[in-house]
Write an enzyme that holds these catalytic residues in place. Structure first.
Site, PDB file in Angstrom:
ATOM      1  N   TYR A  91     -77.391   3.683 -50.829  1.00 28.89           N
ATOM      2  CA  TYR A  91     -77.071   2.352 -50.805  1.00 28.89           C
ATOM      3  C   TYR A  91     -75.847   1.849 -51.421  1.00 28.89           C
ATOM      4  CZ  TYR A  91     -77.635  -2.466 -48.840  1.00 28.89           C
ATOM      5  OH  TYR A  91     -77.158  -3.425 -48.325  1.00 28.89           O
ATOM      6  N   LYS A 164     -79.900  -0.449 -45.674  1.00 31.10           N
ATOM      7  CA  LYS A 164     -80.892  -1.276 -46.034  1.00 31.10           C
ATOM      8  C   LYS A 164     -82.513  -0.887 -45.496  1.00 31.10           C
ATOM      9  CE  LYS A 164     -80.282  -5.500 -48.062  1.00 31.10           C
ATOM     10  NZ  LYS A 164     -79.424  -5.659 -49.194  1.00 31.10           N
TER      11      LYS A 164
END
Length: 539
Positions: A91, A164
Site C-alpha cells: 500500500y 486498501k
C-alpha cells in the site's frame, strides 16, 4: 478448461503445492502439480526468500502481487507474518509508483470492477460479472480524483481500492473472498494520461456536476440491491465530491469515507495519546490545521465534536480552531470556501493585521497554537523558525506532519525533535524509525489510517450495523488510547504498526459494542461477533 485448471487458476481456492494427495485425487489434480506436498509454512518461507532477493520496493510489490493473483491464502499468510515490512510495499507509499506505471504493467484486473460513468446501465451487470456468487461484505470504491500526494490518476487508481482491501484482510481478518474493489471511471483531468496512448481508461476530461452525481446515486441504489449486507468504503474522491457524497449517503446505508472519517479518527487518537503523555486536557488546546481540504476538515470536525462531547458548547468549541490553506488563515470572507470550511473560519476583526496572515509563519505567530496538524502536501512547510515559535508558547507542542509520501511531508520527525529539544509530541503520515536524541530513544507514532479503518470495518460488519456514525468512530479512537505507556521516555503517541492485528480486533470490538449500545446492530455480543467474523489465513 478442466475442473482441475479452474481450481488452480482460482486464487480463492488454489493452494498450489499444499494440496494433499487426498485433495489432489478428490479434485482431479493428480498430475497437475509436482509430487512434493508442502505446508503453508514451507511455501511462505520459500516465497519470503524470493521476496528478499528483489532489489527495489516496486519489484517486491510486483512479486507479492504475483502471489496475490494466484493464491490469496498464501499471500495473506505471508503478509500477516511480515506486516510491518510489507504494508508500505503493498500500500502506501509504494502504491503511488504502482499507480503511475499501471498502464505499462497491467496484466490482471485483480478481481476489480471497472465502472464507466458514461454507461450507468452497465453497473449491475459489471458488478455481478466480477463478484459472481461470492457473498460480498466489503466494497472499496474510488474515482481516483484525489489520490493523496499524486492527485488525479483516473482508472489507474484502481490499485488504491485493491491495496486498501489487502490491508483490511491482513490487519483485521476480513475474508478476502467477500471483498470487492471498484473503480469509477469518470475520465481524468491528468494531462499526461489524456495524451498517453497506453492509458486504459476513458480518455476524456472528468465528467462532473449532475451527470456524475446521478451515476453515484445509481451506483448506490445498485449496491443496496445487490450487496445489502456490504460496507461501502469511499476512497480518494476529490475535494469537491467526497464530503458531498458522504453527507448524502452516510445515514442511508453502511458507508465510510477513510479520507474524511479515517483521517479524523486517527488524528483524534494521536492527539489524545499525546495529551496522555503531557497530562494536558483537550479543552486547553489551540488547533492549527495546515491544509483545509478533505483530510484536514475531517480532522477538524472530529476534534470539534470531541470537545462538544466533553461539555463545551459548539460556539466555545469552534474558538479552538484555525484553518490555514493556500490563501493563509481562512476568514469568513475568504473567496471559494467549501461547505466544510465555512463553520470554522475566523472573523477579520479578531486580528488587527488580518491582511498579513497569508502564510503559515505569520499565523503561528498570531494564534500561538499548541497543536499543529499538516495535511497540506507542502514539503518542509513546518520550518525551524515556525516550530521554535510554537515551542516558545507551549511546554509540549503537538506536531503532526501527516502528508505523504515522504517527499511531501511538512517536516521530518528528527528535525522536529531537534528544534524542540525533544519536547515535541509527534505523529507522522509515514513510517519513521526510532530516533536517538540526548540519550533518549524516541518512538514516532505513525498516524496511518490503517491503524483504525480495518478495525472499524470489521466491527461494523461483525455487528451487522445499519450505519457507521460518529459515536462508533469515537469509540474506535478511544480504543487506541491506552495501548502505549505514557510514562516511558520517548513514548509514541500511537501504538506501533507491528501490533496492528491485535489492536484492530480491539477497535472492532469497541465499534461493534457501540453499535449494540445504540440499537444499530443485529447481534448482542460484540466479542463473539468479531471472533466469529474474522478469517484466518490457513488452508
Amino acid at each position: 478448461m478442466t475442473d482441475a485448471m479452474n481450481i488452480l487458476n482460482n486464487p480463492f481456492k488454489n493452494k498450489g503445492t499444499a494440496f494433499t494427495m487426498e485433495e489432489r485425487r478428490r479434485y482431479g489434480l493428480i498430475g497437475a502439480l509436482p509430487s512434493r506436498v508442502k505446508t503453508i509454512d514451507q511455501q511462505a518461507n520459500d516465497m519470503y526468500k524470493l521476496y528478499q532477493s528483489k532489489m527495489s520496493r516496486i519489484e517486491k510489490r510486483h512479486f507479492l502481487m504475483e502471489i496475490f493473483n494466484t493464491n490469496r491464502t498464501l499471500f495473506f499468510y505471508i503478509m500477516q507474518h511480515h506486516i510491518t515490512e510489507m504494508m508500505p510495499i503493498v500500500y502506501d507509499p509504494v502504491i503511488a509508483e504502482s499507480i503511475e506505471k499501471y498502464n505499462e504493467r497491467y496484466l490482471r484486473p485483480q478481481n476489480a470492477a471497472y465502472l464507466s460513468v458514461q454507461h450507468p446501465e452497465n453497473i449491475q451487470e459489471s458488478l455481478l460479472n466480477v463478484s459472481g456468487d461470492r457473498d460480498i461484505r466489503l466494497i472499496v470504491v474510488t474515482d481516483s480524483q484525489g489520490i493523496l500526494g499524486i492527485g488525479d490518476w483516473g482508472v489507474d487508481g484502481v490499485d488504491i481500492a485493491v491495496g486498501k482491501l489487502m490491508v483490511y484482510t491482513a490487519a483485521a481478518g476480513i475474508n478476502p473472498e467477500q471483498v470487492l474493489p471498484v473503480v469509477i471511471d469518470a475520465g481524468t483531468n491528468n494531462h499526461h494520461l489524456l495524451e498517453d496512448p497506453n492509458y486504459l481508461g476513458e480518455q476524456h476530461p472528468r465528467i462532473s456536476g449532475q451527470p456524475y452525481f446521478d451515476f453515484i446515486d445509481h451506483f448506490i441504489i445498485t449496491v443496496e440491491k445487490v450487496y445489502p449486507k456490504a460496507l461501502l468504503h469511499f476512497e480518494d474522491f476529490g475535494r469537491g465530491t467526497a464530503a458531498q457524497i458522504l453527507d448524502k449517503y452516510q445515514n442511508r446505508l453502511l458507508t465510510f469515507n477513510d479520507d474524511i472519517q479515517g483521517t479524523g479518527i486517527i488524528a483524534l487518537a494521536g492527539v489524545l495519546g499525546a495529551l496522555n503523555i503531557s497530562r494536558e486536557k483537550l479543552r486547553d488546546q489551540t488547533f492549527l490545521t495546515f491544509g483545509a481540504g478533505t483530510a484536514g476538515m475531517g480532522i477538524v470536525r472530529i476534534l470539534f465534536e470531541e470537545l462538544v462531547r466533553e461539555g463545551l458548547t459548539p460556539e466555545e468549541a469552534k474558538q479552538h480552531f484555525y484553518l490555514v490553506d493556500k490563501q493563509g488563515l481562512l476568514f469568513d470572507d475568504t473567496p471559494s470556501l467549501t461547505a466544510k470550511q465555512k463553520p470554522f473560519t475566523r472573523q477579520r476583526d479578531e486580528f488587527p493585521n488580518s491582511d498579513r496572515l497569508t502564510n503559515l509563519g505569520a499565523v503561528v505567530h498570531a494564534v500561538q497554537p499548541t497543536v499543529m496538524i499538516g495535511t497540506s502536501t507542502q514539503p518542509g512547510a513546518f520550518t525551524e523558525p515556525i516550530v521554535r515559535e510554537m515551542t516558545a508558547n507551549t511546554t509540549r507542542p503537538i506536531i503532526f506532519p501527516l502528508s505523504n509520501p515522504t517527499e511531501l511531508a511538512e517536516a521530518k520527525a528528527s528535525d522536529l525533535l531537534k528544534w524542540t529539544n525533544g519536547k515535541a509530541l509527534i505523529a507522522t503520515g509515514i513510517p519513521v524509525a526510532d530516533i536517538q536524541l540526548d540519550q533518549t530513544t524516541f518512538h514516532i507514532g505513525q498516524a496511518n489510517n490503517a491503524l483504525i479503518y480495518p478495525g472499524v470495518g470489521l466491527g461494523a460488519i461483525a455487528a451487522g450495523a445499519k450505519v457507521i456514525n460518529n459515536q462508533m468512530l469515537v469509540a474506535a479512537a478511544h480504543a487506541l488510547v491506552g495501548l502505549v505507556d505514557p510514562d516511558q521516555p520517548g513514548a509514541a503517541v500511537l501504538p506501533p504498526v507491528k501490533n496492528i492485528t491485535q489492536f484492530s480486533e480491539r477497535v472492532a470490538v469497541a465499534v461493534a459494542q457501540s453499535a449494540i449500545d445504540q440499537g444499530l446492530a443485529s447481534v448482542d455480543n460484540a466479542e463473539k461477533a468479531v471472533a466469529d467474523t474474522k478469517w484466518e489465513a490457513q488452508y
